[in-house]
Design a protein around this motif. Structure first.
Motif, PDB file in Angstrom:
ATOM      1  N   ASP A 121       0.827  -1.106  -0.119  1.00 16.21           N
ATOM      2  CA  ASP A 121      -0.160   0.080   0.028  1.00 16.21           C
ATOM      3  C   ASP A 121       0.763   1.363  -0.103  1.00 16.21           C
ATOM      4  N   ASN A 122       0.669   1.997  -0.905  1.00 13.58           N
ATOM      5  CA  ASN A 122       1.227   3.552  -0.837  1.00 13.58           C
ATOM      6  C   ASN A 122       0.480   4.725  -1.030  1.00 13.58           C
ATOM      7  N   ILE A 123       0.685   5.573  -0.305  1.00  8.89           N
ATOM      8  CA  ILE A 123      -0.136   6.888  -0.136  1.00  8.89           C
ATOM      9  C   ILE A 123      -0.101   7.735  -1.289  1.00  8.89           C
ATOM     10  N   ASN A 124      -1.225   8.074  -2.129  1.00 11.87           N
ATOM     11  CA  ASN A 124      -0.858   8.795  -3.306  1.00 11.87           C
ATOM     12  C   ASN A 124      -0.511  10.278  -2.928  1.00 11.87           C
ATOM     13  N   GLU A 125      -0.585  11.093  -4.064  1.00 12.77           N
ATOM     14  CA  GLU A 125      -0.526  12.517  -3.988  1.00 12.77           C
ATOM     15  C   GLU A 125      -1.786  13.287  -3.248  1.00 12.77           C
TER      16      GLU A 125
END
Length: 452
Positions: A363-367
């Motif tokens: 999981d990655n936090i987007n802009e």
């Protein structure tokens, strides 16, 4: 178009104490086998441990408020034996009892039903030093611990689970040495299996004595259909053996009062120690293990595919060409349907709960500051649709508990695998609901899935 679940279907989420609580040296808590294992082995990714984890010990009110915001109806959590009895037996720790009493009260204040797992792998280290699950004395020790918890919380908690995944903590902990306490011995594994199931049965008997007309008690098993990787007799035989060790070795004694005969033959050939293997056929023990229970909890993540191994009775897993989660497990939603139908057909229509189901992804936090975990959403959707299909085909499925509420300490994988629908920044301890959390809220709000 929305596909609906039964009106009384329970929508929940789940965690376990060591994976989220932290505060391992606070509140009078004693050492557990996982504390010890993390300190003394190199088997944990990045040398991680559960010392802080999600700091749920100090942030449980915030976490329960998050559950409320997501309309979670029930929360399955476990109690750390060493918080209640720091020495495993003897003097009760009132601070530990008050911690769990506060969690239960906060849940009830927020209209979230608590369901308690008595044992989710955290044996007090002091009991392990006396033999742990290999020592038959553990049965009485576990009953005494359970008695304390039942007497303290039985007035408000109405659903109970004795053990979580006895296959994992016996096979991986005592047979293969991959998990705590790190013992790799066939005799140790066999003893641990039998004693764990006996502890379950004795605890069910105790619960019935204390609460003869109210409350429900069951056990949670990790189950998976085992498919032959090819259409050959040998692959089919391998799948049957694998099914025996994975599923029937636990379902049969609990629900039929007997261990599977074909698996006992293999065990007796591998362990030529009658004082151990004869225990599997003791009628009194089997009667205790098969005490009537109110439900079976099922933890399902993926199906297995196998072929014949190089040695007699050896089974080898086969990697299939299918999408995989971050754990490397194939995404096989049809497996949960096959499993539910099989239990109904082979063991009777006992009430069932999916007590864990979910997936780890990177999981990655987007802009925008969001986590768009679409793979997890698709995983959940496909499995929920199969659960609904099973209900339509007569399976007595009563509820679904998504694993996991929070990203957490994932045992030997440390903090490298994220199963949560709520993202946890383990440095700042900030919580951030993922898109999957809002997907799940929508499922709960509608009591079903939108197919549009």
């Amino acid at each position: 178009m929305t596909t609906k679940f039964p009106k009384d279907f329970i929508w929940g989420t789940a965690t376990s104490s060591y994976q989220i609580e932290g505060a391992v040296n606070e509140g009078g808590r004693g050492e557990t086998i996982w504390d010890h294992f993390c300190k003394t082995t190199s088997k944990i990714a990045n040398a991680d441990n559960g010392d802080t984890a999600c700091n749920h010990y100090h942030r449980y009110k915030e976490d329960i408020q998050l559950m409320k915001n997501l309309n979670i109806k029930s929360y399955r959590f476990s109690i750390c034996w060493s918080r209640i009895l720091p020495e495993g037996t003897g003097k009760v720790n009132p601070i530990g009892l008050q911690f769990y009493r506060s969690i239960i009260e906060t849940l009830i204040e927020n209209d979230i039903e608590p369901i308690i797992t008595l044992y989710h792998w955290e044996l007090p280290q002091v009991l392990q030093e006396k033999g742990g699950w290999e020592n038959p004395k553990i049965i009485n020790d576990f009953m005494n611990y359970a008695n304390v918890i039942f007497n303290e919380f039985g007035d408000v908690v109405k659903k109970w689970i004795t053990l979580n995944e006895p296959m994992v903590f016996t096979y991986l902990g005592y047979l293969k040495g991959i998990h705590a306490p790190g013992i790799a011995d066939e005799i140790s594994g066999a003893k641990a299996v039998h004693h764990a199931l006996l502890a379950h049965g004795e605890t069910v008997k105790l619960f019935r004595k204390l609460y003869p007309s109210e409350g429900q008690i069951g056990i949670t098993l990790n189950l998976a259909p085992m498919y032959p990787s090819e259409d050959t007799i040998k692959a089919q035989e391998a799948a049957h053996i694998s099914d025996g060790f994975t599923n029937r070795m636990f379902l049969d004694p609990i629900l039929k009062g007997t261990y599977p005969e074909d698996i006992l033959v293999i065990i007796k050939q591998q362990i030529q120690e009658p004082s151990v293997t004869n225990n599997f056929t003791i009628e009194k023990d089997l009667k205790t293990i098969s005490q009537p229970i109110d439900f079976i909890g099922i933890n399902y993540y993926s199906a297995g595919f196998v072929k014949e191994g190089k040695q007699k009775y050896e089974v080898e897993p086969v990697e299939m060409d299918a999408p995989k989660t971050d754990m490397g497990w194939p995404v096989t939603p049809e497996g949960i349907y096959d499993l539910l139908i099989r239990i109904k057909n082979d063991y009777g229509n006992i009430p069932l709960y999916i007590t864990e189901n979910g997936a780890a992804y990177k999981d990655n936090i987007n802009e925008k500051g969001e986590i768009e975990d679409m793979e997890r959403i698709e995983y959940l959707k496909s499995h929920l649709l199969m659960c609904q299909k099973a209900i339509a085909d007569g399976v007595n499925l009563k509820g679904y508990y998504l694993w996991s509420f929070l990203d957490n300490f994932e045992w030997i994988d440390g903090y490298t695998k994220r199963f949560g629908i709520v993202y946890v920044d383990f440095k700042s301890q900030k919580r951030l609901p993922k898109k999957s959390a809002y997907f799940y809220k929508n499922v709960i709000d509608q009591n079903g899935l939108s197919l549009l």
